[in-house]
Design an enzyme around this catalytic site. Structure first.
Site, PDB file in Angstrom:
ATOM      1  N   SER A   7      39.031  45.801  37.779  1.00  0.00           N
ATOM      2  CA  SER A   7      39.150  44.380  38.116  1.00  0.00           C
ATOM      3  C   SER A   7      39.003  44.218  39.621  1.00  0.00           C
ATOM      4  CB  SER A   7      40.520  43.859  37.677  1.00  0.00           C
ATOM      5  OG  SER A   7      40.836  42.701  38.420  1.00  0.00           O
ATOM      6  N   HIS A  32      35.219  43.910  35.734  1.00  0.00           N
ATOM      7  CA  HIS A  32      36.075  42.807  35.294  1.00  0.00           C
ATOM      8  C   HIS A  32      36.266  41.834  36.468  1.00  0.00           C
ATOM      9  CE1 HIS A  32      39.272  41.156  32.642  1.00  0.00           C
ATOM     10  NE2 HIS A  32      39.929  40.917  33.770  1.00  0.00           N
ATOM     11  N   ASP A  34      38.017  38.362  37.700  1.00  0.00           N
ATOM     12  CA  ASP A  34      39.088  37.410  37.396  1.00  0.00           C
ATOM     13  C   ASP A  34      38.853  36.080  38.110  1.00  0.00           C
ATOM     14  OD1 ASP A  34      40.918  38.899  35.683  1.00  0.00           O
ATOM     15  OD2 ASP A  34      41.156  40.229  37.409  1.00  0.00           O
ATOM     16  N   MET A  36      40.194  32.354  38.743  1.00  0.00           N
ATOM     17  CA  MET A  36      41.433  31.563  38.654  1.00  0.00           C
ATOM     18  C   MET A  36      41.247  30.236  39.373  1.00  0.00           C
ATOM     19  SD  MET A  36      44.229  34.537  39.388  1.00  0.00           S
ATOM     20  CE  MET A  36      44.051  36.179  38.675  1.00  0.00           C
ATOM     21  N   HIS A  65      36.585  37.012  33.234  1.00  0.00           N
ATOM     22  CA  HIS A  65      37.849  36.561  32.639  1.00  0.00           C
ATOM     23  C   HIS A  65      38.217  35.214  33.264  1.00  0.00           C
ATOM     24  CE1 HIS A  65      42.454  37.596  32.139  1.00  0.00           C
ATOM     25  NE2 HIS A  65      42.093  36.527  31.451  1.00  0.00           N
ATOM     26  N   MET A  67      40.444  32.339  33.895  1.00  0.00           N
ATOM     27  CA  MET A  67      41.817  31.826  33.822  1.00  0.00           C
ATOM     28  C   MET A  67      41.774  30.423  34.404  1.00  0.00           C
ATOM     29  SD  MET A  67      43.633  35.366  34.859  1.00  0.00           S
ATOM     30  CE  MET A  67      42.064  36.005  35.412  1.00  0.00           C
ATOM     31  N   MET A 136      46.927  40.335  27.145  1.00  0.00           N
ATOM     32  CA  MET A 136      47.465  40.384  28.507  1.00  0.00           C
ATOM     33  C   MET A 136      48.803  41.133  28.493  1.00  0.00           C
ATOM     34  SD  MET A 136      45.174  38.826  30.300  1.00  0.00           S
ATOM     35  CE  MET A 136      46.074  39.003  31.855  1.00  0.00           C
ATOM     36  N   GLY A 141      47.542  35.708  36.706  1.00  0.00           N
ATOM     37  CA  GLY A 141      47.683  35.000  37.982  1.00  0.00           C
ATOM     38  C   GLY A 141      47.541  35.907  39.190  1.00  0.00           C
ATOM     39  N   PHE A 142      48.029  37.117  39.042  1.00  0.00           N
ATOM     40  CA  PHE A 142      48.019  38.024  40.191  1.00  0.00           C
ATOM     41  C   PHE A 142      47.786  39.465  39.759  1.00  0.00           C
ATOM     42  CE2 PHE A 142      50.469  34.325  41.275  1.00  0.00           C
ATOM     43  CZ  PHE A 142      49.966  33.988  42.531  1.00  0.00           C
ATOM     44  N   GLY A 143      47.176  40.225  40.652  1.00  0.00           N
ATOM     45  CA  GLY A 143      47.053  41.658  40.431  1.00  0.00           C
ATOM     46  C   GLY A 143      48.342  42.347  40.865  1.00  0.00           C
ATOM     47  N   GLY A 144      48.462  43.603  40.525  1.00  0.00           N
ATOM     48  CA  GLY A 144      49.587  44.401  41.008  1.00  0.00           C
ATOM     49  C   GLY A 144      50.917  44.147  40.331  1.00  0.00           C
ATOM     50  N   ASP A 174      44.735  44.095  29.467  1.00  0.00           N
ATOM     51  CA  ASP A 174      44.584  43.684  30.868  1.00  0.00           C
ATOM     52  C   ASP A 174      45.943  43.418  31.509  1.00  0.00           C
ATOM     53  OD1 ASP A 174      43.746  42.662  33.289  1.00  0.00           O
ATOM     54  OD2 ASP A 174      42.883  40.824  32.465  1.00  0.00           O
ATOM     55  N   GLY A 175      46.232  44.187  32.564  1.00  0.00           N
ATOM     56  CA  GLY A 175      47.429  43.924  33.358  1.00  0.00           C
ATOM     57  C   GLY A 175      48.340  45.116  33.537  1.00  0.00           C
ATOM     58  N   GLY A 176      48.461  45.562  34.777  1.00  0.00           N
ATOM     59  CA  GLY A 176      49.410  46.620  35.097  1.00  0.00           C
ATOM     60  C   GLY A 176      49.050  48.002  34.590  1.00  0.00           C
ATOM     61  N   GLY A 196      43.084  46.939  38.069  1.00  0.00           N
ATOM     62  CA  GLY A 196      42.728  46.420  39.384  1.00  0.00           C
ATOM     63  C   GLY A 196      43.353  47.241  40.488  1.00  0.00           C
TER      64      GLY A 196
HETATM   65  C1  DX5 Z   1      45.738  39.178  35.977  1.00  0.00           C
HETATM   66  C2  DX5 Z   1      44.290  39.608  35.852  1.00  0.00           C
HETATM   67  C3  DX5 Z   1      44.122  41.087  35.731  1.00  0.00           C
HETATM   68  C4  DX5 Z   1      44.597  41.826  36.940  1.00  0.00           C
HETATM   69  C5  DX5 Z   1      44.583  43.278  36.756  1.00  0.00           C
HETATM   70  O1  DX5 Z   1      45.817  37.815  36.050  1.00  0.00           O
HETATM   71  O2  DX5 Z   1      43.703  39.042  34.725  1.00  0.00           O
HETATM   72  O3  DX5 Z   1      42.779  41.407  35.430  1.00  0.00           O
HETATM   73  O4  DX5 Z   1      43.807  41.552  38.055  1.00  0.00           O
HETATM   74  O5  DX5 Z   1      45.070  43.825  37.921  1.00  0.00           O
HETATM   75  P1  DX5 Z   1      46.211  44.934  37.879  1.00  0.00           P
HETATM   76  O6  DX5 Z   1      45.585  46.130  37.246  1.00  0.00           O
HETATM   77  O7  DX5 Z   1      46.544  45.137  39.318  1.00  0.00           O
HETATM   78  O8  DX5 Z   1      47.348  44.390  37.069  1.00  0.00           O
HETATM   79 ZN    ZN Z   2      41.737  39.898  34.063  1.00  0.00          ZN
END
Ligand code: DX5
Ligand code: ZN
Length: 217
Positions: A7, A32, A34, A36, A65, A67, A136, A141-144, A174-176, A196
């Site tokens: 991502s 990927h 994202d 938003m 993706h 959002m 999900m 909303g956010f990475g990390g 997707d996520g974490g 990501g």
């Molecule tokens: C969250 C995104 C994810 C995210 C993944 O809103 O859809 O794709 O960026 O990032 P990590 O791997 O850091 O959770």
């Molecule tokens: Zn995503």
């Protein structure tokens, strides 16, 4: 084999082109992206102009993706920008079936993403129309953010529902995702893992970080 979808949300946007190339050389299966809108989620990222700008940097499929609220308004923009898979959130439109038809009409793949609190029953009447389900494992909303472990049974249930449907649908998580939990998600049924921060902000190079996730499977 489980596919890896880096991502770019956590990539260095000042050097986006080289990050994409490095991901491709490092064994990524798709990119990927994202999107938003500061409305469906509070964060704002990028739109079609940036996607089109980096489209020719890599041959990898663009897994976009969305959002964003009312995705039906923007489908053609994201198709023109170069999306190969376009994912919309089930929660973002009152007309999920209609949005999916709009995507499929453009001859690209359609995905549906579900927030952690959204039950998989919302997919019941669209299974025959989609190519991918995105479960999900963070609130978008956010990475990390931290992988929500309590969603693992939902990954399993989704895999079961896909098998039962008989349709050819890929399951993306997707996520974490990190080397620590990649196997948990894959064993539960993920066909594609999005990562990501573990890839673009991990300990090693982009290539090493992709290898670490693959090695953990
Ligand atoms: C969250 C995104 C994810 C995210 C993944 O809103 O859809 O794709 O960026 O990032 P990590 O791997 O850091 O959770
Ligand atoms: Zn995503």
């Amino acid at each position: 084999m489980v596919k890896i979808a880096p991502s770019i949300l956590s990539a260095d946007f000042g050097n986006l082109a080289s990050a994409l190339k490095e991901a491709e050389q490092g064994g990524a299966d798709m990119i990927h992206i994202d999107v938003m809108d500061g409305n469906f989620v509070s964060n704002i990222t990028i739109g079609p102009v940036v996607i089109a700008g980096v489209r020719n940097v890599t041959k990898l499929p663009f897994d976009v993706h969305l959002m964003i609220n009312n995705p039906e308004k923007y489908i053609s923009d994201y198709v023109k920008a170069g999306s190969d898979i376009l994912t919309v959130h089930a929660e973002a439109s009152d007309h999920l079936h209609g949005v999916i038809q709009k995507i499929k009409k453009q001859d690209i793949k359609a995905g549906v993403a579900l927030n952690p609190s959204t039950p998989i029953s919302v997919l019941e009447n669209v299974m025959g129309d989609i190519d991918m389900v995105v479960i999900m494992t963070v609130n978008p909303g956010f990475g990390g953010q931290k992988f929500i472990e309590s969603i693992v049974p939902k990954i399993r249930d989704t895999k079961e529902a896909i098998k039962k449907s008989g349709f050819n649908i890929e399951l993306q998580v997707d996520g974490g995702i990190s080397p620590k939990n990649a196997k948990i998600a894959a064993d539960a049924g993920a066909d594609i893992l999005v990562a990501g921060s573990a890839i673009f902000k991990g300990e090693g190079t982009i290539k090493e970080n992709i290898a670490a996730i693959k090695g953990a499977l």
